[in-house]
Scaffold this motif. Structure first.
Motif, mmCIF file in Angstrom:
data_model
loop_
_atom_site.group_PDB
_atom_site.id
_atom_site.type_symbol
_atom_site.label_atom_id
_atom_site.label_comp_id
_atom_site.label_asym_id
_atom_site.label_seq_id
_atom_site.Cartn_x
_atom_site.Cartn_y
_atom_site.Cartn_z
ATOM 1 N N TYR A 313 0.833 -1.201 0.000
ATOM 2 C CA TYR A 313 0.000 0.000 0.000
ATOM 3 C C TYR A 313 0.864 1.246 0.000
ATOM 4 O O TYR A 313 1.977 1.262 0.532
ATOM 5 C CB TYR A 313 -0.906 0.034 1.243
ATOM 6 C CG TYR A 313 -1.969 -1.020 1.265
ATOM 7 C CD1 TYR A 313 -3.229 -0.786 0.737
ATOM 8 C CD2 TYR A 313 -1.718 -2.271 1.832
ATOM 9 C CE1 TYR A 313 -4.214 -1.767 0.764
ATOM 10 C CE2 TYR A 313 -2.692 -3.245 1.862
ATOM 11 C CZ TYR A 313 -3.946 -2.987 1.322
ATOM 12 O OH TYR A 313 -4.914 -3.938 1.344
ATOM 13 N N ASP A 314 0.320 2.313 -0.567
ATOM 14 C CA ASP A 314 0.918 3.650 -0.454
ATOM 15 C C ASP A 314 0.391 4.326 0.795
ATOM 16 O O ASP A 314 -0.822 4.398 0.995
ATOM 17 C CB ASP A 314 0.562 4.510 -1.676
ATOM 18 C CG ASP A 314 1.110 3.958 -2.965
ATOM 19 O OD1 ASP A 314 0.366 3.919 -3.945
ATOM 20 O OD2 ASP A 314 2.288 3.551 -2.968
ATOM 21 N N GLY A 315 1.276 4.812 1.638
ATOM 22 C CA GLY A 315 0.852 5.541 2.810
ATOM 23 C C GLY A 315 0.294 6.904 2.433
ATOM 24 O O GLY A 315 0.846 7.591 1.583
ATOM 25 N N VAL A 316 -0.831 7.271 3.037
ATOM 26 C CA VAL A 316 -1.377 8.625 2.818
ATOM 27 C C VAL A 316 -0.392 9.624 3.374
ATOM 28 O O VAL A 316 0.151 9.444 4.471
ATOM 29 C CB VAL A 316 -2.742 8.760 3.505
ATOM 30 C CG1 VAL A 316 -3.268 10.184 3.370
ATOM 31 C CG2 VAL A 316 -3.726 7.755 2.920
ATOM 32 N N SER A 317 -0.124 10.700 2.623
ATOM 33 C CA SER A 317 0.883 11.683 3.037
ATOM 34 C C SER A 317 0.280 13.059 3.234
ATOM 35 O O SER A 317 -0.746 13.411 2.639
ATOM 36 C CB SER A 317 2.002 11.758 1.998
ATOM 37 O OG SER A 317 1.500 12.196 0.754
ATOM 38 N N HIS A 318 0.930 13.849 4.066
ATOM 39 C CA HIS A 318 0.506 15.233 4.297
ATOM 40 C C HIS A 318 0.832 16.102 3.088
ATOM 41 O O HIS A 318 0.001 16.895 2.635
ATOM 42 C CB HIS A 318 1.184 15.792 5.546
ATOM 43 C CG HIS A 318 0.856 17.225 5.803
ATOM 44 N ND1 HIS A 318 -0.312 17.625 6.431
ATOM 45 C CD2 HIS A 318 1.514 18.378 5.494
ATOM 46 C CE1 HIS A 318 -0.339 18.947 6.512
ATOM 47 N NE2 HIS A 318 0.752 19.423 5.965
ATOM 48 N N PHE A 319 2.043 15.973 2.582
ATOM 49 C CA PHE A 319 2.467 16.776 1.440
ATOM 50 C C PHE A 319 2.218 16.045 0.131
ATOM 51 O O PHE A 319 2.330 14.832 0.066
ATOM 52 C CB PHE A 319 3.965 17.116 1.554
ATOM 53 C CG PHE A 319 4.289 18.013 2.723
ATOM 54 C CD1 PHE A 319 3.876 19.337 2.743
ATOM 55 C CD2 PHE A 319 4.987 17.522 3.815
ATOM 56 C CE1 PHE A 319 4.176 20.160 3.819
ATOM 57 C CE2 PHE A 319 5.293 18.334 4.897
ATOM 58 C CZ PHE A 319 4.882 19.656 4.903
#
Length: 319
Positions: A313-319
């Protein structure tokens, strides 16, 4: 130079690998048994961990087995045998492990031992202490049957000598800027455990230790609530005692995904300008088998193995 961003060959995973997934802020529904690992190499780590979990084994045994996979891989430049050295050309390793009873063990600034995670477990099980460091950790490892080996590979030595030409310490996010495999698991009996192991930041100052071997920073397990691990620039995780914070946020009723997000936002609040330049990611699992992740920058990945298979999975990121 081999980096953690290199994808693991699908052929090595066989039929256990399912297509890539995408993580959402709401997190994921619960299952058990389950094992989660940071980064792409977490896929192969999960395979070994799953062999134990799927046969009814203990989460502690599973996370140790999984962590040993990248530790023993000379092609992985941020963990174990293949780790990039400090600025003096020495490979030093850090690791910790924690079980469902709150028992924990840790080693830091350990040289010459391929599997620091297993030394950390010995510290947990055979000593009255939590952490051993440096020569003391090495002496303990050798006394307990671990073999002294050369850790600096030809590839890592070549990369270090190239770095020496300029000696600039500017780690690149998602390459030298992260340095850990964190692995957390929930077994069929409903018990949690976790492990974290690293060779630390590439070309760090001699003696530098990050968050990975520090209980509460790089790893924390509370069998009543959940478990969390982290990756990225350890100094930023230590400043907020990150994984303990994530678990306490879950205790307050937050989902694993929201707990990880709130911890990242704590880092952002403390130093918003610096947060734009570094990577930190958290991965969390609660007692119900629900999981989630959140990070500062795009590029953080994590692997999840359940009865439905092994997914990245791709981690959700802030930027």
């Amino acid at each position: 130079m081999t980096t953690r961003r290199k994808f693991i060959q699908l052929s090595a995973l066989g039929a256990s690998l399912l297509p890539f997934g995408k993580s959402f802020a709401k997190g994921h529904e619960g299952q058990k048994p389950i094992v989660l690992s940071t980064w792409n190499f977490g896929l192969q780590a999960n395979v070994d961990a799953w062999k134990i979990l799927s046969s009814g084994g203990r989460a502690l045994d599973a996370v140790e087995a999984g962590a040993r996979v990248p530790e023993g891989d000379p092609k992985e430049t941020s963990v174990g045998l293949g780790g990039l050295p400090d600025r003096e050309g020495k490979v030093t390793l850090d690791a910790c492990i924690m079980d469902e009873h709150g028992n924990c063990g840790s080693v830091a600034f350990l040289e010459h031992i391929v599997h620091p995670i297993s030394v950390a477990r010995k510290v947990m099980e055979k000593t009255p202490h939590v952490m051993l460091v440096g020569d003391g950790a090495l002496q303990f490892a050798l006394a307990n049957g671990f073999k002294k080996e050369k850790l600096l590979t030809k590839e890592s030595e070549k990369a270090w000598k190239e770095w020496l030409k300029k000696s600039e310490y500017k780690p690149v996010a998602n390459i030298e800027n992260h340095d850990t495999i964190g692995i957390i698991a929930l077994d069929a009996q409903g018990n949690l455990s976790g492990a974290c192991t690293t060779s630390g930041m590439a070309y760090k100052m001699r003696g530098r230790v990050g968050d990975s071997p520090i209980i509460g920073a790089g790893l924390y397990v509370d069998n009543e609530i959940g478990a969390a691990t982290s990756t990225g620039v350890g100094e930023e995780v230590i400043r907020i005692v990150g994984c303990h914070l994530v678990v306490e946020l879950m205790r307050q009723g937050n989902s694993p995904a929201d707990a990880c997000r709130l911890a990242v936002e704590r880092i952002l609040k403390k130093n918003p300008e610096k947060a734009k330049q570094v990577q930190v990611g958290f991965l969390a699992l609660n007692k119900n088998g629900e999981y989630g992740a959140y990070c500062l920058q795009k590029g953080f990945t994590y692997a999840v193995h359940t009865n439905d298979g092994n997914k990245l999975y791709d981690g959700v990121s802030h930027f």
